[in-house]
Design a protein around this motif. Structure first.
Motif, short mmCIF file in Angstrom:
data_model
loop_
_atom_site.label_atom_id
_atom_site.label_comp_id
_atom_site.label_asym_id
_atom_site.label_seq_id
_atom_site.Cartn_x
_atom_site.Cartn_y
_atom_site.Cartn_z
N ALA A 65 0.83 -1.21 0.00
CA ALA A 65 0.00 0.00 0.00
C ALA A 65 0.86 1.25 0.00
CB ALA A 65 -0.91 0.00 1.23
N CYS A 66 0.31 2.33 -0.58
CA CYS A 66 1.01 3.62 -0.56
C CYS A 66 0.03 4.71 -0.16
CB CYS A 66 1.62 3.93 -1.93
SG CYS A 66 2.88 5.24 -1.84
N ASN A 67 0.56 5.74 0.50
CA ASN A 67 -0.30 6.82 1.01
C ASN A 67 -0.17 8.11 0.21
OD1 ASN A 67 2.30 7.27 1.83
ND2 ASN A 67 1.85 7.30 4.03
N ILE A 68 0.56 8.08 -0.89
CA ILE A 68 0.61 9.23 -1.80
C ILE A 68 0.58 8.71 -3.23
CG2 ILE A 68 2.04 10.49 -0.12
CD1 ILE A 68 4.36 10.29 -2.09
N GLN A 69 0.28 9.60 -4.16
CA GLN A 69 0.38 9.27 -5.58
C GLN A 69 1.39 10.21 -6.21
OE1 GLN A 69 -1.01 6.72 -7.52
NE2 GLN A 69 0.56 7.51 -8.89
N CYS A 70 2.34 9.63 -6.95
CA CYS A 70 3.35 10.41 -7.66
C CYS A 70 3.11 10.28 -9.16
CB CYS A 70 4.76 9.91 -7.34
SG CYS A 70 5.13 9.77 -5.58
N HIS A 71 3.32 11.36 -9.89
CA HIS A 71 3.10 11.32 -11.34
C HIS A 71 4.11 10.43 -12.06
CE1 HIS A 71 -0.28 13.86 -11.70
NE2 HIS A 71 0.32 15.02 -11.47
N PHE A 189 -2.93 10.62 1.06
CA PHE A 189 -3.97 10.12 1.96
C PHE A 189 -3.48 10.37 3.38
CE2 PHE A 189 -6.49 6.94 4.26
CZ PHE A 189 -7.75 7.23 3.75
N TRP A 190 -4.13 11.31 4.05
CA TRP A 190 -3.63 11.84 5.32
C TRP A 190 -4.78 11.96 6.32
CZ3 TRP A 190 0.35 12.78 8.28
CH2 TRP A 190 0.36 13.82 9.19
N GLN A 191 -4.60 11.35 7.48
CA GLN A 191 -5.60 11.37 8.54
C GLN A 191 -6.98 10.97 8.02
OE1 GLN A 191 -5.24 15.28 10.33
NE2 GLN A 191 -3.38 14.70 11.45
N ASN A 192 -6.97 9.84 7.31
CA ASN A 192 -8.19 9.19 6.82
C ASN A 192 -8.95 9.98 5.77
OD1 ASN A 192 -7.95 6.88 8.54
ND2 ASN A 192 -8.67 8.15 10.24
N ARG A 193 -8.27 10.86 5.08
CA ARG A 193 -8.93 11.54 3.96
C ARG A 193 -7.91 11.84 2.86
NH1 ARG A 193 -9.12 17.42 4.33
NH2 ARG A 193 -7.74 18.16 6.02
N ARG A 194 -8.44 11.94 1.66
CA ARG A 194 -7.59 12.24 0.50
C ARG A 194 -7.52 13.75 0.32
NH1 ARG A 194 -6.36 8.38 -3.15
NH2 ARG A 194 -8.18 7.18 -2.49
N ILE A 195 -6.30 14.26 0.23
CA ILE A 195 -6.07 15.70 0.10
C ILE A 195 -5.30 15.93 -1.20
CG2 ILE A 195 -5.02 17.75 1.17
CD1 ILE A 195 -5.24 16.29 3.85
N ARG A 196 -5.66 16.98 -1.91
CA ARG A 196 -5.09 17.22 -3.23
C ARG A 196 -4.40 18.58 -3.31
NH1 ARG A 196 -7.28 13.41 -6.73
NH2 ARG A 196 -9.12 12.33 -5.90
#
Length: 495
Positions: A65-71, A189-196
């Motif tokens: 699993a990963c908690n960020i998305q990189c381009h 994905f930070w503190q149970n929510r997706r932030i953009r």
């Protein structure tokens, strides 16, 4: 007036990392670190350019699993022919990972480092990661443990990391400016929510910097990885290097973006270009004034096994490991002997350094030279078998390691009857763009002629010699023969 002598800077003492002018781990550059930390570097192939010729590493893929998305990232499974971060053939349980580590340690005694680097983020999979480290600390105490992370969950994991004798951590830091980060990371994905967007980048940067500071406070050695993305963060990485050095990072690894469309990444599908060899070297040199630079990174798979530049993972799949009979106690004894022999050889190299080579002129051109090697710090690979070439820069001021260049298909694997050999050779020559010569154990007639026609001097006369000495000697020979001029070298490097 006495003419200069061509040689490397004074070598590091045995407790220093690698030789000066390589990855920068000389005594002077390590002077700010305790001796106990310096001693942790000498056999770490990712932290010491010297060590990577001798010591092997392996990664275990226990963190899907990963908690960020990189381009630039697209995690893939069962991709045996791809060599890049985030790619694995099989994801392991902690128990399977420990079993695999023991099998590799027994079969490859020069293996010194075990790292968890994915295929997701290890600290986004804390239970799987720390269960693996806990068992390895107990069952394989002679193996160094490392972790690579994007840093988002790092601050909350530092205490746990320090409990497991983990003294090397790599953080991927591509920016320190949220506006730049928003162009690289679409979300976290930070503190149970997706932030953009910019807010996501700001949080990630804050967590990375805080985690870096916490690690340094605890005496844990930190390497920073950065992906060079032309037009996005290329100039900004100079500021990244300055800041992470100020905060105590030991080593900076600026890596080229991999953006081939077939990998399916956002950058690959949208046509983002990769940096050229010259652009990468220029940025590494620009950052080197602020930071010790790592130049020997291979951007390994998340399940890589073996020396840097090779991958023996296919030898250690779960089904093959199940069929092995392993006496790990006996393997530990063998490993101790092998490691002691390597340490003695490295100490001797650092004590004596390469043999001085007199130069006939006080100034001269700078020339890039490629080297085919199997490891051991020697020119010992046949040109036609080489899957990569190490690149060195030679001049009257000395010699320094620049990086490596991978080739898609070795020349001898091509089928000359259907033109594949010629195609492979053409691609190798393209990969060696800018190099004035190539040193190898042997080279055949056909590639010899093609290399010469491309302005690259092939050389097999320094086979089995130490790389630095061979590069310096060939530089001297080419100068004496009038085959090196400023115009030729500059033309090749700027092409």
């Amino acid at each position: 007036m006495d003419l200069p002598v061509l040689f490397n800077d004074p070598p590091a003492s045995p407790s220093g990392g690698c030789a000066a002018n390589s990855c920068g781990s000389s005594d002077d550059q390590l002077g700010h670190l305790p001796e106990a930390i310096r001693d942790k570097v000498f056999n770490h192939p990712c932290y010491s350019e010297d060590a990577h010729h001798y010591f092997a590493r392996m990664h275990v893929a226990v963190a899907p699993a990963c908690n960020i998305q990189c381009h630039y990232c697209n995690r893939k499974y069962d991709c045996a022919n791809e060599s890049r971060p985030g790619v694995v053939s099989e994801v392991l349980s902690p128990e399977q990972a420990v079993k695999k580590v023991k099998a590799v340690a027994a079969a490859i005694p020069q293996m010194s480092v075990l790292g968890i680097a994915g295929p997701g983020d290890p600290l986004a999979n804390p239970q799987r990661t720390f269960d693996t480290f806990r068992m390895l600390s107990e069952q394989t105490p002679d193996i160094k443990l490392c972790v690579s992370t994007n840093g988002l969950s790092l601050p909350e994991s530092v205490e746990e990391l320090s409990k497991h004798n983990i003294d090397h951590v790599t953080i991927t830091i591509n920016c320190v400016d949220p506006e730049v980060g928003a162009k690289i990371y679409p979300w976290i994905f930070w503190q149970n929510r997706r932030i953009r967007g910019i807010e996501a980048a700001r949080i990630l940067i804050e967590q990375q910097q805080r985690g870096l500071e916490m690690l340094v406070e605890r005496g844990i050695l930190v390497k920073v990885n950065s992906v060079l993305i032309p037009g996005v963060n290329d100039e900004h990485l100079k500021e990244v290097s300055r800041i992470v050095k100020e905060k105590g990072a030991f080593l900076h690894n600026v890596m080229p973006l991999i953006a081939e469309a077939e990998h399916g990444t956002f950058y690959g599908l949208t046509g983002q270009r990769e940096p050229s060899h010259a652009e990468l070297q220029a940025l590494q040199d620009a950052c080197a004034g602020d930071m010790n630079m790592m130049r020997h990174c291979r951007q390994c798979r998340a399940d890589a096994v073996g020396l840097l530049g090779e991958d023996r993972g296919a030898e250690f799949t779960l089904d093959k490991i199940d069929a092995m009979e392993i006496d790990y106690a006996a393997a530990m004894e063998t490993r101790a002997r092998v490691h002691a022999d390597i340490a003695e050889e490295l100490a001797q190299r650092r004590q004596h350094g390469p043999a001085p080579v007199p130069i006939l002129q006080a100034s001269g051109p700078t020339a890039l030279m490629a080297v085919a090697t199997k490891g051991g710090g020697l020119v010992n690979e046949h040109f036609g078998h080489a899957r990569e070439f190490l690149i060195y820069e030679a001049s009257p001021a000395g010699v320094r390691f620049i990086g490596h260049r991978r080739v898609e298909t070795p020349y001898c694997e091509g089928d000359s009857s259907c033109g594949e050999g010629e195609s492979a050779l053409a691609k190798i020559i393209d990969a060696l763009e800018g190099c004035r010569a190539v040193l190898c154990a042997k080279v055949g007639y056909e590639p010899w002629s093609a290399l010469e026609n491309a302005g690259i001097q092939p050389n097999g006369e320094h086979a089995l010699e130490p790389i630095e000495e061979a590069v310096l000697a060939l530089y001297q020979e080419l100068l004496e023969a009038g085959k090196l001029t400023d115009d030729v070298a500059q033309q090749r490097q700027s092409a």
